[in-house]
Design a protein around this motif. Structure first.
Motif, short mmCIF file in Angstrom:
data_model
loop_
_atom_site.label_atom_id
_atom_site.label_comp_id
_atom_site.label_asym_id
_atom_site.label_seq_id
_atom_site.Cartn_x
_atom_site.Cartn_y
_atom_site.Cartn_z
N TYR A 1 -5.69 -4.28 -0.19
CA TYR A 1 -6.68 -3.88 0.80
C TYR A 1 -6.04 -2.91 1.79
CZ TYR A 1 -9.07 -8.06 -0.89
OH TYR A 1 -9.66 -9.00 -1.69
N SER A 2 -6.83 -1.96 2.23
CA SER A 2 -6.38 -1.04 3.27
C SER A 2 -6.98 -1.42 4.61
CB SER A 2 -6.78 0.40 2.92
OG SER A 2 -6.01 0.91 1.86
N TYR A 3 -6.27 -1.05 5.65
CA TYR A 3 -6.70 -1.24 7.04
C TYR A 3 -6.69 0.13 7.71
CZ TYR A 3 -5.55 -1.76 12.03
OH TYR A 3 -5.49 -1.61 13.39
N TYR A 4 -7.79 0.48 8.37
CA TYR A 4 -7.92 1.82 8.94
C TYR A 4 -8.05 1.80 10.46
CZ TYR A 4 -8.75 3.00 4.04
OH TYR A 4 -8.62 3.15 2.68
N TYR B 1 -2.75 1.86 5.29
CA TYR B 1 -3.31 2.58 4.14
C TYR B 1 -2.62 2.06 2.88
CZ TYR B 1 -5.61 5.94 7.24
OH TYR B 1 -6.44 6.54 8.17
N HIS B 2 -2.90 0.81 2.56
CA HIS B 2 -2.06 0.14 1.57
C HIS B 2 -2.48 0.41 0.13
CE1 HIS B 2 1.49 -2.26 1.74
NE2 HIS B 2 1.08 -3.00 0.72
N ASN B 3 -3.76 0.55 -0.13
CA ASN B 3 -4.14 0.99 -1.47
C ASN B 3 -3.59 2.38 -1.75
OD1 ASN B 3 -5.84 -0.70 -3.26
ND2 ASN B 3 -7.09 -0.95 -1.42
N GLU B 4 -3.69 3.24 -0.75
CA GLU B 4 -3.16 4.59 -0.91
C GLU B 4 -1.65 4.57 -1.12
OE1 GLU B 4 -6.88 4.80 1.71
OE2 GLU B 4 -5.19 3.45 1.37
N HIS B 5 -0.97 3.68 -0.40
CA HIS B 5 0.49 3.59 -0.53
C HIS B 5 0.90 3.10 -1.91
CE1 HIS B 5 4.67 2.65 0.08
NE2 HIS B 5 4.45 1.35 -0.07
N MET C 1 -13.99 0.39 -1.73
CA MET C 1 -13.26 -0.87 -1.86
C MET C 1 -13.31 -1.66 -0.56
SD MET C 1 -9.89 -0.12 -4.20
CE MET C 1 -9.30 1.32 -3.31
N PRO C 2 -13.23 -3.00 -0.64
CA PRO C 2 -13.18 -3.80 0.59
C PRO C 2 -11.99 -3.37 1.44
CG PRO C 2 -13.50 -5.21 -1.34
CD PRO C 2 -13.20 -3.83 -1.86
N GLN C 3 -12.19 -3.35 2.75
CA GLN C 3 -11.15 -2.88 3.66
C GLN C 3 -11.20 -3.66 4.96
OE1 GLN C 3 -13.10 1.11 5.42
NE2 GLN C 3 -13.11 0.99 3.19
N HIS C 4 -10.14 -3.58 5.73
CA HIS C 4 -10.04 -4.28 7.01
C HIS C 4 -10.08 -3.28 8.16
CE1 HIS C 4 -9.11 -8.08 5.05
NE2 HIS C 4 -8.09 -7.52 4.40
N THR C 5 -10.60 -3.75 9.29
CA THR C 5 -10.65 -2.91 10.49
C THR C 5 -9.88 -3.53 11.65
OG1 THR C 5 -12.74 -3.97 11.17
CG2 THR C 5 -12.90 -1.93 9.88
N SER C 6 -9.41 -4.77 11.50
CA SER C 6 -8.67 -5.44 12.58
C SER C 6 -7.66 -6.40 11.97
CB SER C 6 -9.63 -6.20 13.49
OG SER C 6 -8.91 -7.06 14.36
N TRP C 7 -6.38 -6.22 12.29
CA TRP C 7 -5.37 -7.16 11.82
C TRP C 7 -5.47 -8.49 12.56
CZ3 TRP C 7 -0.85 -3.11 11.64
CH2 TRP C 7 -0.87 -2.49 10.38
N THR C 8 -5.89 -8.47 13.81
CA THR C 8 -6.09 -9.72 14.54
C THR C 8 -7.20 -10.54 13.88
OG1 THR C 8 -5.42 -8.65 16.60
CG2 THR C 8 -6.61 -10.72 16.79
#
Length: 322
Positions: free
Chosen positions: A243-246, A258-262, A287-294
């Motif tokens: 999953y990526s987080y933006y 940007y973990h899928n990209e990485h 793809m499913p993605q995250h917007t907040s690590w908290t």
């Protein structure tokens, strides 16, 4: 708080990890992405500035009280040290000076490792590259919790303590799951780190060394920047294992969100990973993605459908024999 999660086993698959095949498809459609491959010319300056910031903090923290040291370590020093850990992550892919200068990358890794307090630069590279090549492997990928971890921490309260203790699992899990003999460079890394730590203690005292080490450990556990440990590969949507987080914390973590990209393009430096998404949006926006690590940490602890078992595992032996 004692609620047990509904998942009682890992998500097993016998397919290959998804990134190599997607990389091939994307490059066939967008070959210009290859122009993004290579080291980041600005990386050494950004990382060096963080190291020198922490060295200056040694003078600031010298005569501070324990509460001040711990609070500053959590709110400031630990964030810098976590960013330096992600600098080490970039260096493990030779993105500081390029593949043609491997030893220069390793030496710069020793330098970025100094404020972290614990030697990890070379050991991280040794295991991390296997995580890329054998993502989800039952034995080789030490990023995945062990069966014992999953069983012991398979409740809301258990997941809370698991997140808090996460740095200990990351440190000791590889030594148990996939032990490797220490290399010469690991010993060099350890000696350099111990010399630096001894200098810190001699000139500034044990409390200042504690500021460095405590910050590193706290920022790997119940801390917003540590949300990427969970957001990257824990299965929040069935069938998706990366999953990526933006969100904005990418600004201080070399775009590790940007973990899928990485994983698709590990030879693209963190600074340019947003360009990959911009060039090939149809591969990432859907793809499913995250917007907040908290929020990721909160959902991981509170959602009964997510927990240490929520990882895709594969049997590479089965793949190799088929």
């Amino acid at each position: 708080m004692g609620q047990t999660v509904t998942r009682t086993d890992f998500e097993w698959t016998y397919t290959e990890e998804p990134h190599a095949s997607r990389r091939k498809i994307i490059l066939e459609k967008y070959p210009q992405i290859k122009k993004l491959f290579g080291p980041d010319p600005y990386f050494k300056y950004v990382s060096g500035a963080m190291v020198f910031t922490q060295i200056l903090m040694l003078f600031v923290m010298k005569d501070q009280s324990w509460p001040t040291i711990i609070l500053t370590a959590y709110c400031f020093g630990g964030i810098i040290n976590h960013s330096l850990m992600l600098a080490v992550h970039e260096i493990s892919h030779n993105l500081a000076f390029g593949h043609g200068r491997p030893m220069t990358n390793r030496m710069f890794g020793f330098f970025c490792n100094l404020p972290i307090g614990l030697p990890m630069s070379i050991s991280f590279k040794k295991y991390h590259l296997e995580h890329h090549r054998y993502q989800g492997d039952d034995v080789v990928d030490t990023d995945i919790p062990t069966l014992l971890e999953a069983k012991l921490f398979n409740s809301t309260a258990g997941k809370f303590f698991w997140v808090f203790l996460q740095p200990l699992f990351y440190i000791f899990r590889p030594l148990i799951v996939n032990p490797k003999p220490p290399t010469k460079l690991e010993l060099v890394n350890t000696v350099i780190q111990l010399i630096f730590d001894a200098i810190v203690v001699y000139f500034f005292g044990w409390k200042v060394l504690a500021y460095l080490c405590i910050g590193s450990l706290l920022a790997m556990g119940l801390h917003p920047v540590a949300g990427h440990f969970i957001s990257e590969h824990y299965m929040f949507a069935k069938g998706f294992e990366t999953y990526s987080y933006y969100g904005p914390l990418n600004w201080i973590t070399f775009n590790v969100g940007y973990h899928n990209e990485h994983h698709d393009f590990p030879y693209v430096c963190g600074r340019l990973l947003p360009e990959v998404k911009k060039i090939a949006p149809e591969f990432y926006d859907t793809m499913p993605q995250h917007t907040s690590w908290t929020r990721v940490i909160y959902d991981f602890i509170m959602d009964p459908d997510v927990g240490p078992y929520a990882r895709v595992k594969r049997n590479q032996v089965g793949l190799k024999t088929n």
